[in-house]
Scaffold this motif. Structure first.
Motif, mmCIF file in Angstrom:
data_model
loop_
_atom_site.group_PDB
_atom_site.id
_atom_site.type_symbol
_atom_site.label_atom_id
_atom_site.label_comp_id
_atom_site.label_asym_id
_atom_site.label_seq_id
_atom_site.Cartn_x
_atom_site.Cartn_y
_atom_site.Cartn_z
ATOM 1 N N PRO A 199 -46.557 6.988 55.977
ATOM 2 C CA PRO A 199 -46.470 5.254 55.719
ATOM 3 C C PRO A 199 -47.757 4.877 56.748
ATOM 4 O O PRO A 199 -47.736 5.214 57.619
ATOM 5 C CB PRO A 199 -45.199 4.970 56.063
ATOM 6 N N SER A 200 -48.450 4.088 56.057
ATOM 7 C CA SER A 200 -49.545 3.351 56.543
ATOM 8 C C SER A 200 -48.752 2.263 57.718
ATOM 9 O O SER A 200 -49.498 1.941 58.687
ATOM 10 C CB SER A 200 -50.430 2.482 55.727
ATOM 11 N N SER A 201 -47.562 2.059 57.591
ATOM 12 C CA SER A 201 -46.862 0.947 58.313
ATOM 13 C C SER A 201 -46.695 1.470 59.726
ATOM 14 O O SER A 201 -46.464 0.820 60.750
ATOM 15 C CB SER A 201 -45.547 0.503 57.967
ATOM 16 N N LEU A 202 -46.750 2.778 60.078
ATOM 17 C CA LEU A 202 -46.951 3.428 61.411
ATOM 18 C C LEU A 202 -47.936 2.785 62.231
ATOM 19 O O LEU A 202 -47.634 2.711 63.629
ATOM 20 C CB LEU A 202 -47.127 5.093 61.161
ATOM 21 N N SER A 203 -48.866 2.430 61.625
ATOM 22 C CA SER A 203 -50.109 1.719 62.600
ATOM 23 C C SER A 203 -49.431 0.437 63.506
ATOM 24 O O SER A 203 -49.994 0.133 64.413
ATOM 25 C CB SER A 203 -51.158 1.037 61.644
ATOM 26 N N SER A 204 -48.294 0.017 63.062
ATOM 27 C CA SER A 204 -47.540 -0.944 63.927
ATOM 28 C C SER A 204 -46.798 -0.479 65.215
ATOM 29 O O SER A 204 -46.542 -1.360 66.044
ATOM 30 C CB SER A 204 -46.562 -1.917 63.156
ATOM 31 N N CYS A 205 -46.749 0.935 65.221
ATOM 32 C CA CYS A 205 -46.107 1.551 66.509
ATOM 33 C C CYS A 205 -47.225 1.559 67.485
ATOM 34 O O CYS A 205 -47.802 2.884 67.732
ATOM 35 C CB CYS A 205 -45.440 2.769 66.127
ATOM 36 N N GLN A 206 -47.765 0.710 68.164
ATOM 37 C CA GLN A 206 -48.762 0.824 69.095
ATOM 38 C C GLN A 206 -48.313 1.183 70.371
ATOM 39 O O GLN A 206 -49.149 1.143 71.396
ATOM 40 C CB GLN A 206 -49.351 -0.595 69.152
ATOM 41 N N GLU A 210 -55.236 3.760 59.053
ATOM 42 C CA GLU A 210 -54.809 2.810 59.857
ATOM 43 C C GLU A 210 -53.984 3.590 60.885
ATOM 44 O O GLU A 210 -53.905 2.720 62.049
ATOM 45 C CB GLU A 210 -53.467 2.143 58.905
ATOM 46 N N ILE A 211 -53.346 4.498 60.716
ATOM 47 C CA ILE A 211 -52.703 5.287 61.832
ATOM 48 C C ILE A 211 -53.650 5.685 62.980
ATOM 49 O O ILE A 211 -53.187 5.747 64.101
ATOM 50 C CB ILE A 211 -51.753 6.565 61.379
ATOM 51 N N MET A 212 -55.053 5.700 62.663
ATOM 52 C CA MET A 212 -56.118 6.059 63.701
ATOM 53 C C MET A 212 -56.165 4.774 64.833
ATOM 54 O O MET A 212 -56.721 5.001 65.716
ATOM 55 C CB MET A 212 -57.224 6.461 63.072
ATOM 56 N N GLY A 213 -55.618 3.792 64.177
ATOM 57 C CA GLY A 213 -55.533 2.597 65.131
ATOM 58 C C GLY A 213 -54.526 2.586 66.407
ATOM 59 O O GLY A 213 -54.758 1.459 67.011
ATOM 60 N N ILE A 214 -53.801 3.537 66.201
ATOM 61 C CA ILE A 214 -52.863 3.624 67.302
ATOM 62 C C ILE A 214 -53.273 4.179 68.645
ATOM 63 O O ILE A 214 -53.252 5.540 68.810
ATOM 64 C CB ILE A 214 -51.495 4.562 66.813
ATOM 65 N N SER A 215 -54.120 3.461 69.230
ATOM 66 C CA SER A 215 -54.790 4.223 70.410
ATOM 67 C C SER A 215 -54.001 4.598 71.662
ATOM 68 O O SER A 215 -54.598 5.261 72.392
ATOM 69 C CB SER A 215 -55.747 2.719 71.004
ATOM 70 N N SER A 216 -52.681 3.996 71.800
ATOM 71 C CA SER A 216 -52.050 4.611 72.798
ATOM 72 C C SER A 216 -51.616 6.088 72.416
ATOM 73 O O SER A 216 -51.216 6.669 73.545
ATOM 74 C CB SER A 216 -50.511 3.739 72.668
#
Length: 727
Positions: free
Chosen positions: A146-153, A172-178
């Motif tokens: 799910p692309s919604s995982l991107s909100s788990c920052q 989108e999950i590549m945006g989880i920089s943490s």
């Protein structure tokens, strides 16, 4: 027992006779204060009763792992809205993961691996904004990620391996920089290419995409993931050549590209990486095999199935290259690389032996686990630390960092108040940091370095590895808390008094410089701290400053300083944004000048009150240039406003410095002192390492100012002028 707040019956032999083993959970619904419920690693069978939806609303930890529980995870789990940890691993759960799990807004750790969950990963997991670890491996999950995982920052770990997931990897999950520990998507049915956005994972330690159907070329943006230590792309459909951008992965230890459709020559830069394992099997690579670095070890380099390769060392049994133009001469370079790798191996072996000898990793938690006791230091056990910190209660938490959390505690043995740094062993590189800090602190003794009391290495009551360092407690907290009071509280949960006067700041700056001068020039082995910043400077009850947190140190033995410096730079520089020397960002070697740069930024922050990451620093402006531009006539414009109150009358009738200065006509001298201090910070933070002064030179410059300040205060006292205490 309505006031019951903790139930822990893990690691027993309970249950196993009836299918309704877990009905007893319903009797806990009257315990409205229940905070922890742990029944893991028993023999409980049957399904989870629906009554768990009526458990305490303050429940934080719910541990069911390691049993024989079957059936579904009830939808009522969503009622436990204050859950922070939910672990149900190694059971026989079936059915789908309930969408109601998205209601657990405070959940930080979700472990559902090694079960038989099926269906799709619910999109509602994206609502878990506090999630730091999501592990769903070894299930039967289907559908797309799910692309919604991107909100788990706040994610540090993402493990969806060994399922039946399909589709492409959502960019989108590549945006989880943490994400910094690891991402494991191996053993699924993922297709498409690896998105270019993968370069956003700059802090990632391990990326595992093994055994999927991912195709296309390896994106050059992968070279931006400069903290990668392991990259597993085995058994996919990657094609094309190995991108030159991977040469920037200086800390890479494992690279596995086996069983793909890759082609072209094997690039020379692989020799220069600190690789311990290189998998190139069953591709279409051609040309001459390199002969340096990892290619000198046939047991660590796998090249079978590349029929067009030639040359290399005899151990590989490849045919001679027919080209009239041999691979360019690299004998001298190869010898140097082999020498570096040999020294690296010896150093690594030495650290492992010392770590094994000094810290046994598996012991009973009741036993004493500190080998430092042989040197006359205090013996301490996991049990003692657990009791000293009231079960590592959040009420005792006084700080946290990259590799662990620090708790205030009182030891039963001598009633001493201590600071206990509990290492987060789930964080990638934490064990290395623990060993480095132990090794550094056992070599140094100085009044301006945080004193280590002992160390603890063993297991907790759940059988998990446990490592902690015990320090002398510093009553006045960190320098960061005094400079930026909004962000830090003292141990009692109240804001500490947060006003540092001019002389106090000068004293602290001298203390820190003295600590640096000691570790740089007066230790048997020169030490580079690598992470100097205000939160790592602690203040005791007399406001004496001590430098702490040696988890990222580098040792520079004089006999091999050049080689060790090169090795240090090759494994990747870690530090804190804003304090890292600019040459480190371009591959420069670790040096004492790098510490001096961090010190210069720290001095400027102390006297301007601005962080190096302040939002005003944009478009090329930084803390260094901001302060430098004010010298010498406009220094008042950049000085911390708290300091300015010392130099002007206020509602309390003015300060001693101003009155003394008026009497002695020394307003200009105050400006001169401030300009001199700012100049020390500016010179120390010069862009070029050779332009920076040493820590010893900074001590000399600041002590001149300290002496003049003391004379003014003494003169004011003699004239019966009220002055601000410097204690």
């Amino acid at each position: 027992m309505g006031n019951l707040f903790r139930v822990n019956m893990a690691y027993n032999n309970l249950g196993g006779r009836d299918v309704d083993d877990l009905d007893f959970l319903c009797s806990l619904t009257n315990s409205t204060r229940l905070d922890v419920l742990a029944i893991g690693y028993n023999h409980f069978r049957g399904s989870i009763p629906q009554c768990i939806s009526n458990l305490s609303m303050v429940l934080r930890i719910f541990a069911l792992d390691g049993n024989e529980i079957s059936g579904t995870l009830p939808n009522g789990i969503g009622n436990l809205i204050n859950l922070e940890v939910l672990t149900a691993t190694r059971n026989n759960f079936t059915g789908v993961i309930p969408t109601e799990i998205g209601y657990l807004g405070k959940l930080g750790n979700l472990y559902l691996h090694v079960n038989e969950f099926s269906g799709q990963i619910p999109h509602s997991i994206g609502n878990l904004s506090m999630l730091t670890e999501l592990i769903l491996r070894n299930n039967n999950l289907e559908g797309t990620i799910p692309s919604s995982l991107s909100s788990c920052q706040n994610l540090l770990v993402l493990d969806l391996s060994k399922n039946r997931l399909s589709g492409t990897i959502p960019p989108e999950i590549m945006g989880i920089s943490s994400l910094s520990n690891y991402v494991d998507l191996s053993y699924n049915n993922l297709t498409g290419g690896l998105p270019m956005e993968v370069g956003n994972w700059k802090n990632l330690g391990i990326l595992d995409l093994e055994n999927n159907r991912i195709s296309g070329e390896i994106p050059s943006s992968l070279g931006d993931c400069i903290m990668l230590e392991q990259l597993h792309l085995k058994i996919n459909h990657f094609e094309g050549s190995i991108p030159p951008a991977l040469s920037s992965l200086k800390g890479l230890e494992v690279l596995d590209l086996s069983n793909n459709s890759m082609s072209g020559e094997i690039p020379d830069f692989l020799e220069k990486l600190n690789l311990t394992t290189l998998g190139l099997e069953f591709n279409d690579f051609e040309g001459a095999l390199p002969t340096g670095g990892v290619f000198t070890n046939a047991s660590a380099t796998f090249i079978t199935g590349n029929k067009n390769l030639c040359g290399g060392l005899p151990e590989f049994r490849l045919p001679r290259c027919n080209s009239k133009e041999p691979r360019r001469e690299k004998t001298k370079h190869s010898t140097r690389v082999v020498t570096i790798c040999s020294i690296s191996g010896l150093i690594g072996l030495l650290l492992v032996v010392m770590g094994t000898y000094t810290f046994h990793s598996r012991r009973d938690p009741q036993t004493v686990v500190s080998e430092f006791s042989r040197d006359g230091l205090l013996k301490v056990s996991y049990q003692a630390l657990l009791k000293a910190t009231n079960g590592f209660s959040s009420d005792y938490l006084i700080g946290s960092g990259s590799f662990g959390s620090v708790f205030r505690g009182v030891l039963d043995l001598n009633q001493a108040t201590v600071a206990v740094k509990v290492i987060n062993l789930r964080r990638y590189g934490a064990v290395k940091s623990f060993i480095a800090e132990c090794e550094a602190l056992r070599k140094v003794r100085h009044r301006n370095l945080v004193k280590i009391i002992t160390a603890c290495s063993g297991t907790d009551y759940q059988g998990n590895d446990f490592k902690a360092l015990v320090y002398e407690y510093m009553m006045n907290g960190s320098l960061n808390g005094w400079l930026h009071p909004i962000n830090e509280m003292n141990g009692e949960g109240e804001h500490a008094p947060r006003r540092l006067q001019l002389l106090q700041r000068v004293n602290i700056a001298i203390d820190v410089a003295c600590a640096l001068d000691y570790i740089h020039c007066n230790c048997d082995t020169p030490i580079v701290h690598c992470d100097l910043k205000p939160s790592n400077v602690l203040l005791d009850d007399e406001m004496t400053a001590c430098v702490g947190d040696f988890g990222l140190v580098r040792f520079l033995p004089e006999a091999t300083k050049e080689l060790v410096a090169e090795l240090s730079s090759s494994i990747g520089i870690k530090g804190s944004l804003g304090y890292i020397a600019p040459e480190y960002g371009t591959g420069g070697e670790v040096s004492i000048q790098g510490d001096v740069y961090s010190y210069g930024i720290l001095v400027l922050e102390m006297f301007t009150g601005k962080r190096p990451t302040d939002e005003i620093f944009t478009d090329g402006l930084n803390l260094h240039s901001f302060a430098k531009a004010a010298l010498p006539e406009h220094v008042y414009e950049v000085v911390d406003p708290f300091l300015m109150k010392e130099f002007h009358d206020d509602e309390l009738g003015g300060s001693s410095y101003v009155r003394a200065s008026r009497q002695n006509n020394k307003l200009r001298k105050i400006q001169g002192w401030l300009a001199s201090i700012i100049r020390v910070g500016v010179v120390c933070s010069s862009e070029m390492p050779d332009d920076r002064m040493s820590a010893a030179e900074a001590v000399v410059a600041l002590k001149v100012i300290q002496k003049e300040l003391l004379q003014v205060i003494t003169h004011a006292a003699e004239d019966d002028v009220t002055y601000i205490s410097t204690s």
